[in-house]
Write a protein that holds these residues in place. Structure first.
Motif, PDB file in Angstrom:
ATOM      1  N   GLU A  51       0.814  -1.271   0.169  1.00  0.00           N
ATOM      2  CA  GLU A  51      -0.146   0.148  -0.194  1.00  0.00           C
ATOM      3  C   GLU A  51       0.710   1.100   0.313  1.00  0.00           C
ATOM      4  O   GLU A  51       0.409   2.335  -0.361  1.00  0.00           O
ATOM      5  N   PRO A  52       1.913   1.542   1.192  1.00  0.00           N
ATOM      6  CA  PRO A  52       2.458   2.628   0.951  1.00  0.00           C
ATOM      7  C   PRO A  52       3.677   2.694  -0.701  1.00  0.00           C
ATOM      8  O   PRO A  52       3.579   3.641  -0.775  1.00  0.00           O
ATOM      9  N   CYS A  53       3.818   1.519  -1.262  1.00  0.00           N
ATOM     10  CA  CYS A  53       4.482   2.088  -2.621  1.00  0.00           C
ATOM     11  C   CYS A  53       3.496   2.057  -3.192  1.00  0.00           C
ATOM     12  O   CYS A  53       3.878   3.332  -4.407  1.00  0.00           O
ATOM     13  N   ARG A  54       2.190   1.640  -3.127  1.00  0.00           N
ATOM     14  CA  ARG A  54       1.308   2.270  -4.474  1.00  0.00           C
ATOM     15  C   ARG A  54       0.777   3.885  -4.099  1.00  0.00           C
ATOM     16  O   ARG A  54       0.837   4.172  -5.363  1.00  0.00           O
ATOM     17  N   GLU A  55       1.693   4.001  -2.809  1.00  0.00           N
ATOM     18  CA  GLU A  55       1.072   5.454  -2.518  1.00  0.00           C
ATOM     19  C   GLU A  55       2.485   6.285  -3.188  1.00  0.00           C
ATOM     20  O   GLU A  55       1.781   7.387  -4.029  1.00  0.00           O
ATOM     21  N   ASP A  56       3.452   5.784  -2.981  1.00  0.00           N
ATOM     22  CA  ASP A  56       5.039   6.774  -3.555  1.00  0.00           C
ATOM     23  C   ASP A  56       3.854   6.765  -4.618  1.00  0.00           C
ATOM     24  O   ASP A  56       4.797   7.700  -5.814  1.00  0.00           O
ATOM     25  N   TYR A  57       3.947   5.365  -5.650  1.00  0.00           N
ATOM     26  CA  TYR A  57       3.897   5.413  -7.419  1.00  0.00           C
ATOM     27  C   TYR A  57       2.388   6.628  -7.559  1.00  0.00           C
ATOM     28  O   TYR A  57       3.012   7.782  -8.427  1.00  0.00           O
ATOM     29  N   ARG A  58       1.651   6.882  -6.409  1.00  0.00           N
ATOM     30  CA  ARG A  58       0.728   8.359  -7.026  1.00  0.00           C
ATOM     31  C   ARG A  58       1.432   9.398  -6.766  1.00  0.00           C
ATOM     32  O   ARG A  58       0.990  10.466  -7.493  1.00  0.00           O
ATOM     33  N   ALA A  59       2.317   9.465  -6.305  1.00  0.00           N
ATOM     34  CA  ALA A  59       2.892  10.809  -5.648  1.00  0.00           C
ATOM     35  C   ALA A  59       4.058  11.282  -6.646  1.00  0.00           C
ATOM     36  O   ALA A  59       4.437  12.240  -6.778  1.00  0.00           O
TER      37      ALA A  59
END
Length: 288
Positions: free
Chosen positions: A230-238
């Motif tokens: 999940e943090p990996c997905r958020e880093d991708y978004r950012a």
């Protein structure tokens, strides 16, 4: 560059590329050409690299996109770049990497803020109004974004796009080139930039979940035990703001002569990355 003044301007990038092949590459798992010889002058304006011949591999074409199999190979290779030096404090000992600080962020931010309206004006006849607006929205937040997420870092490529990748007949075998933008910073920006500039909006929406998952799986397989999906997905978004940043700066400040093929490449990258920013609500994520 053939021009001496242009070479002097680009010397920092030349030092990065030499430093990558001589100091960083031996510590990483990323597939890149083997470097047989490297040398650079003290002023950084003249250098020699003797690299492995990657034939029959062929370079990607930005305007043409690529297959899911090729993209999977590329994001797994990104994980192999990032994982071995994940949050490795010793990265900061490499002088050529020049970690981003507030002074550098302000310089990059000012450069983007000056270039963004020029980019929009240059392509006004073909750039969609919503993309022009997104490029402008990024300008308002670019310094804050550059300094965002300092607790997570690796040695990101910085310009990991199809044009800088070599694809072998075996789709999974992908090699990365052009290390003049390697740095110390958030690794998710590489993933966001590659996926965001490679696919049109519909294809990206179909593939991005799987590609982020492949990247994460490879990170874990290479020993990044504390990396959750999940943090990996958020880093991708950012990380999606990397697309407009590199595209706009490249188009406006490039030393190469402007051409129709370059215009097509920059427009393709801008259109795709701006769509990703809106879809993923990246601006809201940075502004909150």
């Amino acid at each position: 560059a053939g021009d001496e003044a242009a070479r002097a301007t680009s010397a920092h990038g030349y030092r990065k590329e030499i430093g990558f092949y001589t100091e960083l590459a031996p510590t990483l798992a990323v597939r890149t050409p083997t470097c047989w010889y490297a040398a650079i002058t003290d002023d950084g304006a003249n250098f020699t690299l003797l690299l492995e011949d990657l034939a029959p591999a062929v370079p990607g074409a930005q305007a043409n996109s690529c297959s899911l199999a090729n993209a999977t190979g590329a994001v797994r290779n990104l994980a192999a770049l990032h994982a071995p030096r994940w949050n490795d404090e010793s990265l900061r000992s490499h002088e050529f990497l020049s970690p981003l600080d507030e002074v550098v962020a302000e310089l990059y931010g000012a450069a983007y803020q000056a270039a963004a309206p020029q980019f929009v004006d240059r392509y006004a006849e073909v750039l969609a109004s919503e993309d022009a607006a997104t490029i402008g929205d990024c300008a308002d937040l670019i310094v804050a974004w550059l300094l965002d997420r300092p607790a997570l870092y690796a040695a990101p490529h910085g310009d990991d796009r199809l044009y800088n990748l070599m694809f072998s007949p075996d789709a999974a075998n992908v090699a990365a080139l052009d290390w003049q933008t390697v740095s110390v910073g958030p690794p998710g920006r590489d993933l966001a930039y590659f996926v965001g500039t490679t696919f049109d909006a519909a294809t990206r929406r179909e593939y991005e979940g799987r590609l982020v998952g492949e990247y994460h799986e490879r990170l874990v397989g290479l020993g990044v035990a504390d990396c959750r999906l999940e943090p990996c997905r958020e880093d991708y978004r950012a990380g999606q703001l990397q697309g407009p940043l590199i595209t706009v700066l490249g188009a406006i400040y490039a030393t190469a002569e402007r051409s129709a093929s370059a215009d097509r490449m920059f427009l393709t990258m801008a259109t795709r990355s701006c769509a990703a920013i809106r879809d993923l609500r990246s601006i809201e994520l940075i502004a909150r």
